[in-house]
Design a protein around this motif. Structure first.
Motif, PDB file in Angstrom:
ATOM      1  N   GLU A  20       0.816  -1.214   0.000  1.00 26.87           N
ATOM      2  CA  GLU A  20       0.000   0.000   0.000  1.00 26.87           C
ATOM      3  C   GLU A  20       0.853   1.268   0.000  1.00 26.87           C
ATOM      4  OE1 GLU A  20      -2.033   0.701   3.918  1.00 26.87           O
ATOM      5  OE2 GLU A  20      -1.021  -1.177   4.449  1.00 26.87           O
TER       6      GLU A  20
ATOM      7  N   TRP B 128      -0.180   5.358  -5.126  1.00 25.16           N
ATOM      8  CA  TRP B 128      -0.758   6.654  -4.775  1.00 25.16           C
ATOM      9  C   TRP B 128      -2.244   6.639  -5.103  1.00 25.16           C
ATOM     10  CZ3 TRP B 128       2.295   6.236  -9.210  1.00 25.16           C
ATOM     11  CH2 TRP B 128       1.664   6.523 -10.421  1.00 25.16           C
ATOM     12  N   ARG B 129      -2.934   7.639  -4.568  1.00 26.91           N
ATOM     13  CA  ARG B 129      -4.371   7.740  -4.799  1.00 26.91           C
ATOM     14  C   ARG B 129      -4.772   9.213  -4.763  1.00 26.91           C
ATOM     15  NH1 ARG B 129      -3.881   6.403   0.706  1.00 26.91           N
ATOM     16  NH2 ARG B 129      -5.023   7.814   2.113  1.00 26.91           N
ATOM     17  N   TYR B 130      -5.981   9.488  -5.259  1.00 25.64           N
ATOM     18  CA  TYR B 130      -6.531  10.832  -5.195  1.00 25.64           C
ATOM     19  C   TYR B 130      -7.386  10.964  -3.948  1.00 25.64           C
ATOM     20  CZ  TYR B 130      -5.161  11.141 -10.089  1.00 25.64           C
ATOM     21  OH  TYR B 130      -4.436  11.128 -11.262  1.00 25.64           O
ATOM     22  N   GLU B 131      -7.426  12.165  -3.416  1.00 29.30           N
ATOM     23  CA  GLU B 131      -8.222  12.445  -2.229  1.00 29.30           C
ATOM     24  C   GLU B 131      -9.114  13.635  -2.528  1.00 29.30           C
ATOM     25  OE1 GLU B 131      -6.320  13.802   1.608  1.00 29.30           O
ATOM     26  OE2 GLU B 131      -6.668  11.701   2.107  1.00 29.30           O
TER      27      GLU B 131
END
Length: 288
Positions: A50, A54-57
């Motif tokens: 994990e 990356w991810r969007y917030e």
């Protein structure tokens, strides 16, 4: 120890005082081999998948895992997200370093010549630190300056970067040479919504420097309404040159030259000229 999750890693840190988290180990092993560091134990983070993505917030923020490698940040999909950070990752050293060196390691080591650090400073990124029973967010600049450092038992897990959807540029002079003060780097980030310019200079001091007065001055010289119009000139070339000198003078002030030994003074003058050129070119590219 090889935890498989952030929770396991945090528990291992709590149970083993003096343990050091390790991902790429590019800087850590150098310190161990040189005798500057003797960790009580190592906690390997390589199995924590994990932290490698990356991810969007909500709110227009990218949340980057501390285990992102420089090589991964250099790929086109990431470069489209945060181009200056991708450019910095591309200059971080030879392939064997970029393949294993990580974003979190760059921050935790806080070497003066850390390539991603001026970009993170210009983007005003925030780091998330986890420990048993608690999580806190700290500006990356506070970690680097020691204003609010990583505490014993804490693990750097995420780096939050505001997505400005505006031009940003990273330029570097000189090869990677550890903490050498001979190189310099400049990150420029435009913030059209606030009609602002952010600049951070790396490798000329123990931490990235933000020439705030120079930022405010050049922002007032830019014709923000002209940006994007074909053939329009957003800023006078003379202002670009003056900005470079303004930034260089803020980072390598006259006071540093006064009384310096001849050899040191020569190096500082060269460094000052380099910063001026990098700042001028970086802003010029951002405004194209």
């Amino acid at each position: 120890m090889l935890p498989a999750s952030v929770d396991e890693a945090v528990e291992a840190l709590a149970e083993t005082p003096g343990a050091v988290p390790v991902a790429g180990a590019t800087d850590l092993m150098e310190a161990v081999n040189a005798g500057r560091l003797r960790p009580a134990a190592l906690i390997g983070l390589g199995r924590i998948t994990e932290l490698r993505g990356w991810r969007y917030e909500d709110g227009g923020t990218a949340v980057l895992g501390a285990g992102l490698t420089h090589a991964r940040m250099d790929r086109p999909d990431f470069a489209a997200l945060i181009p200056a950070l991708a450019d910095a990752a591309r200059t971080a050293g030879p392939p064997q370093i970029r393949n294993v060196g990580t974003l979190g390691g760059n921050i935790a080591t806080a070497a003066p010549a850390g390539d991603t650090l001026p970009v993170l400073a210009a983007l005003e990124a925030t780091a998330t630190l986890a420990r048993a029973g608690a999580v806190r967010d700290v500006p990356v600049s506070h970690l680097l300056t020691g204003l609010d450092p990583i505490r014993p038992g804490e693990l750097l897990t995420w780096v939050r970067v505001p997505l400005l959807h505006a031009p940003q540029v990273f330029l570097k002079a000189g090869g990677r040479s550890g903490p050498s003060r001979g190189a310099a780097s400049v990150a420029i980030v435009l913030d059209p919504a606030r009609r602002g310019v952010r600049c951070a200079v790396g490798a000329v001091a123990p931490v990235p420097l933000r020439p705030l007065e120079a930022e405010a001055w050049i922002a007032g010289c830019i014709d923000w309404d002209a940006r994007g119009e074909e053939g329009a000139q957003a800023v006078d070339p003379a202002a670009l040159a003056a900005f470079g000198e303004y930034v260089a003078g803020a980072c390598v002030p006259d006071a540093a030259l006064d009384g310096a030994p001849e050899g040191a003074a020569t190096t500082l003058v060269r460094q000052r000229r380099t910063v001026a050129v990098l700042a001028r070119r970086a802003l010029g590219r951002a405004l194209k």
